[in-house]
Every structure is written in structure tokens, then in C-alpha cells.
Write a protein that holds these residues in place. Structure first.
Motif, PDB file in Angstrom:
ATOM      1  N   GLY A  65      -5.481   4.240   2.234  1.00 41.30           N
ATOM      2  CA  GLY A  65      -4.357   3.341   2.462  1.00 41.30           C
ATOM      3  C   GLY A  65      -4.420   2.658   3.812  1.00 41.30           C
ATOM      4  N   GLU A 100       4.793   5.203   3.345  1.00 41.64           N
ATOM      5  CA  GLU A 100       4.333   6.591   3.442  1.00 41.64           C
ATOM      6  C   GLU A 100       5.529   7.508   3.669  1.00 41.64           C
ATOM      7  OE1 GLU A 100       2.985   9.927   3.322  1.00 41.64           O
ATOM      8  OE2 GLU A 100       1.268   8.549   3.293  1.00 41.64           O
ATOM      9  N   VAL A 145       0.852  -1.181   0.000  1.00 35.06           N
ATOM     10  CA  VAL A 145       0.000   0.000   0.000  1.00 35.06           C
ATOM     11  C   VAL A 145       0.888   1.232   0.000  1.00 35.06           C
ATOM     12  CG1 VAL A 145      -1.769   1.305   1.231  1.00 35.06           C
ATOM     13  CG2 VAL A 145      -1.804  -1.193   1.278  1.00 35.06           C
ATOM     14  N   LEU A 150       3.263  -1.192   4.095  1.00 43.19           N
ATOM     15  CA  LEU A 150       2.650   0.134   3.993  1.00 43.19           C
ATOM     16  C   LEU A 150       3.767   1.169   3.890  1.00 43.19           C
ATOM     17  CD1 LEU A 150       0.169   2.059   4.223  1.00 43.19           C
ATOM     18  CD2 LEU A 150       0.419   1.881   6.714  1.00 43.19           C
ATOM     19  N   ALA A 166      -2.674   4.899  -3.023  1.00 44.50           N
ATOM     20  CA  ALA A 166      -3.585   5.744  -2.247  1.00 44.50           C
ATOM     21  C   ALA A 166      -2.836   6.990  -1.794  1.00 44.50           C
ATOM     22  CB  ALA A 166      -4.133   4.972  -1.044  1.00 44.50           C
ATOM     23  N   THR A 167      -2.279   7.677  -2.771  1.00 43.32           N
ATOM     24  CA  THR A 167      -1.367   8.792  -2.501  1.00 43.32           C
ATOM     25  C   THR A 167      -2.068  10.125  -2.281  1.00 43.32           C
ATOM     26  OG1 THR A 167      -1.070   8.851  -4.909  1.00 43.32           O
ATOM     27  CG2 THR A 167       0.662   7.806  -3.608  1.00 43.32           C
TER      28      THR A 167
END
Length: 490
Positions: free
Chosen positions: A32, A50, A25, A48, A154-155
């Protein structure tokens, strides 16, 4: 045999037999995080990634801080209006530093739910770096290379900055910088009369700033027009200057003064001078440096090209959720997209992104809540074959008791089917959920009449609007004749 071999090859890419992770993700905002949470809960292996703050825009620079600021502004407005209820007060004194502390406290209280520690506790591998594609199934970051069976993009999005002459030379504000302003603005000029612009306009004018909104078209243009006009006039009455039909053409700064030149559709040009400038003219998706071409992920300026399943049209292992999907840009839609992804990817259900109606709320006072088609959209599709039963809050005993009767419930109905609804007034965002439940479960306007609503509540307005749809049937001439006949039966 050739057919089976062809199925293993996707656009020239040989499907590998091994994956490092079941799911990668990219982005730890609403879409996200929900995707990673569901996947980890069903024991899928999840990475994940980020590069920014956990929680994304909504928690850190969007929904949460804006609603906290609106709450503080509402408190100030209630103090000023307390005299209407016989309560004598002194004018409120706004402490900007304490208001910002209130905003930060709201963020900090929610943050643990979205934290890296929580998701690592769920079993996710969390990497706080920038991610990009190395191949259609491979994501890399400065410290990691991972091959994934499924990839979720899912930015999110950021504020769109229009190409206005001189704007790049000015220290303008966006939602990312607004809530950390060191000094309270004397005169805040806002480019954009959409929900963000209008919410912040009301917040700052209630906190004591002078506010001007510049909108190219109609303010709150996506809302029911009649309801939008009520909200617009309320903001104007509170002191917000709203220029509709004005395009900003040039921005310049002289000392501490920011000057915005505008061109109108009709009438005379305006030059607006203010101390601060907030840009709120829309959002653009964020794909910076992701090398989508290496991932064989087709996209345009709105987002990843997906169908109603939210899977990439060019790379079937990729899913785009939330703002990245180029559809509606709401936090609740991001959460719904994550649900659609999980249902299809892990439970093989046939849920689609379009399978439920989408609610939208503008959190001004009065609030505007919209679901399904507006009256104008419905009439464009169906002509006069629709009805719009309504109930005004000036007839609501609860609203009268609270001395807050502005607004109404309006239903959009065609042959008993609910096509949409618009509610303006206090707590409209909560009230619209009654209609949302009905529409999401295939119920018609009749079902909205068939429940007991506690008295006195504003939610009665939904039932009474539905009742209004049947007013002629229940109280018309035919009904009176029928009752007359029935009364003759002993």
C-alpha cells in the motif's frame, strides 16, 4: 450504438462520469505504501486508508522486529563461539528488557519513512479508520465516502490459528504479541516449522530459552531438502528440539504450564509441556468487514481472485497487492506488486506479477536462500535433463578464514539456462542476488562465469558453482586433446 452502450455497463453497474480520487489505497503496509508513494509522485490524487499502524505487519510485528531479535541472538551466539578464534570470554548475560528495547529502537528508526506525516507531505490524504466497499467504485469509512477510479486492496495477512481443541482457551502467542512478552519464556513451544517458526526457535534458544518445534510434516518444507536438513541439524545442535511429522491435537493449561498433545505419523505420541506457546503455522489474508460483495470483488480463502496483472477478475477497477493477492507472502513481493500496479495503471506497461523469479530467504544461521525451482521441482518437470553444479564453502578461502564453512551454492541448470538456485550458508540472502540479477535479465549460467569476483569473498562461490557446470568442457578428455593439438601450432 448498442455495443458502445454495453461497454459502459459493467456487470449491471453504470460507470460514473466523475471520480473523487484517482486512487484509493486500503492498507498502509509495504504494498500500500509503495503504491501510494508512486501515485503521489506522479501527481495522482491519492487517499490512503489504514485502521492500524502505519508500516503494517512488516515494520511493526514481522520482518523488522524478527530480524532485530535474530541480530541480538546472533550476538549472544558469537560470544559463546569466540573461543574458536582464540578469544576468551565469559558467558553472555541476556537482559530481556534491553533486547526488547533493541527491537523497538529498530522499529522506531524505520517508522518515519512509513509515517502518516511523510505521506501527507507527499500529498496523500491519510485516513486512520476502517475501510469497506459501499459500491464497486466507492469506499467508505466512519468519516469518509470516496469514489475512486482505481482501488488498491493491500490489507496484508495475520497469523492463521488452526482449529486445535483447547487452543482458543490458552494465552497463545503470535508474531503480533511475541516481541512484547513481559517475561522471557522458560520453555517456548512453537507450532510450525516454517521460516517464522524456525527463525524464532533459533533466536530464543540462543537467548537462553528451552525451545521445542512441532511440525506436521517436514521442517522448512519449501526449501531445497538437502539444504533444509543442514539448517535443521544446526538448530538441533544448538539445543532446539524439532518434532517432525507430529500433529498437535489438543492444548490445555495447568497453572503456568501449557501442555500440547500430539499425534505422530509414525512412532509414539508426545505430550510437550512448556511455559509459552507460539503459533506459526501460516498466514491468512485480512478482509474483515470490508463488504467485498458490495464491491463486486470475488475472493476465496487465499485472497482476491486476480490474474497475473493483479487486477480483480470481477471488478476491473480493483487491484489486490501483497498478501491480499493470494500469492507469495513476502514483503519484497508486496513491493514488486506495487511496482507492477504502477507500471500498468500509470505508465501502461505490460509488466506482470510473474515476469521475474521470486527469491525467498530463511534467516536462520546458516541462512537458506531459494530462487526459482528447487532441484526436486526441476527434476519433476524435466527429469534428468538438468544439472546441479555446486560449490561448497569448505573450499572458500574467505569462509575458512572466518571459520564458518557450513553450506554451499547450488545452481539448477538445463541446457545452459538457469532454472533456479539454492544457497545455504552465511549471507546466503545477499549471495542469491547475483543469480537473481542473471535470471531476471534472461542471462544463463555462462554469464555467471564472466565477471571478476574480488578475493576473498563468499560471492566467489556463485562464480565457482557456475564454473563447475563447464568442468568437463574445460578439463575433460576432449579439451585436453584440443589443447594438445593447439600446442603443436608454432
Amino acid at each position: 450504438m448498442a455495443f458502445l452502450q454495453a461497454r459502459k455497463v459493467y456487470r449491471g453497474y453504470q460507470k460514473p462520469k466523475h471520480f473523487d480520487r484517482n486512487l484509493v489505497v486500503i492498507g498502509a503496509g509495504s504494498a500500500g505504501l509503495v503504491s501510494a508513494y508512486i501515485a503521489a509522485t506522479v501527481k495522482a490524487s491519492v487517499t490512503l486508508i489504514e485502521k492500524g499502524e502505519m508500516g503494517g505487519d512488516c515494520l511493526n510485528t514481522g520482518c523488522v522486529p524478527s530480524k532485530a531479535l535474530l541480530s541480538a541472538a546472533k550476538a549472544a551466539a558469537q560470544i559463546r563461539e569466540a573461543g574458536k578464534s582464540g578469544i576468551e570470554t565469559t558467558p553472555p548475560r541476556v537482559d530481556w528488557e534491553k533486547v526488547k528495547l533493541h527491537v523497538r529502537t529498530a522499529i522506531a528508526t524505520i517508522a518515519p519513512v512509513d509515517s502518516q506525516e511523510r505521506f501527507e507531505g507527499l500529498g496523500c490524504t491519510v485516513i486512520r479508520e476502517h475501510a469497506k466497499f459501499a459500491a464497486p467504485d466507492t469506499i467508505i469509512s466512519p468519516s469518509t465516502r470516496v469514489k475512486a477510479r482505481r482501488i488498491v486492496i493491500a490489507t496484508g495477512s495475520r497469523a492463521f490459528i488452526p482449529p486445535i481443541e483447547g487452543l482458543a482457551k490458552i494465552p497463545y502467542l503470535t508474531n503480533e504479541t511475541l516481541f512484547d512478552l513481559p517475561d522471557f519464556p522458560e520453555h517456548l513451544v512453537i507450532l510450525g516449522g516454517g521460516p517464522i517458526g524456525m527463525e524464532m526457535a533459533q533466536a530464543f534458544v540462543r537467548l537462553g530459552a528451552k525451545v521445542t518445534v512441532i511440525e506436521m510434516d517436514k521442517a522448512l518444507g519449501r526449501s531445497d531438502r538437502a539444504h533444509a536438513e543442514i539448517a535443521i541439524e544446526t538448530l538441533r545442535a544448538e539445543g532446539v528440539t524439532i518434532l517432525e511429522g507430529y500433529k498437535a491435537t489438543k492444548v490445555e493449561q495447568e497453572g503456568q504450564t501449557i501442555r500440547i498433545h500430539t499425534e505422530p505419523k509414525d512412532g509414539a505420541a508426545w505430550i510437550v509441556e512448556g511455559s509459552h506457546l507460539l503459533v506459526a503455522v501460516g498466514r491468512q489474508t485480512v478482509f474483515d468487514g470490508m463488504d467485498l460483495e458490495k464491491g463486486d470483488v470475488d475472493h476465496d480463502r487465499k485472497g482476491i481472485l486476480v490474474g497475473d496483472t493483479l487486477r480483480s477478475r470481477s471488478n476491473r477497477r480493483v487491484w489486490a497487492l501483497g498478501d491480499a493477492a493470494g500469492r507469495e507472502q513476502f514483503t519484497h513481493i508486496a513491493g514488486w506488486h506495487a511496482s507492477v500496479f504502477a507500471r500498468r495503471a500509470f505508465f501502461k506497461q505490460r509488466t506482470t506479477a510473474d515476469s521475474l523469479p521470486v527469491p525467498a530467504v530463511t534467516y536462520t544461521s546458516p541462512e537458506i536462500a531459494q530462487l526459482g525451482l528447487t532441484e526436486a521441482e526441476a527434476r519433476k518437470q524435466h527429469g534428468d535433463d538438468i544439472t546441479t553444479p555446486s560449490f561448497r564453502f569448505e573450499e572458500s578461502d574467505r569462509a575458512i578464514a572466518e571459520a564458518d564453512t557450513e553450506g554451499e551454492v547450488k545452481l539448477i541448470v538445463r541446457k545452459g539456462k538457469l532454472l533456479g538456485a539454492s544457497i545455504i550458508g552465511k549471507d546466503a540472502g545477499d549471495l542469491i542476488q547475483l543469480v537473481s540479477v542473471a535470471m531476471s535479465n534472461g542471462l544463463g549460467v555462462k554469464e555467471l562465469t564472466h565477471f571478476i569476483s574480488p578475493y576473498p569473498t563468499r560471492a566467489e562461490g556463485v562464480k565457482r558453482a557456475a564454473n563447475a557446470h563447464y568442468a568437463d568442457v574445460v578439463f575433460g578428455k576432449s579439451a585436453k586433446r584440443l589443447v594438445g593439438l593447439l600446442q603443436r601450432i608454432p
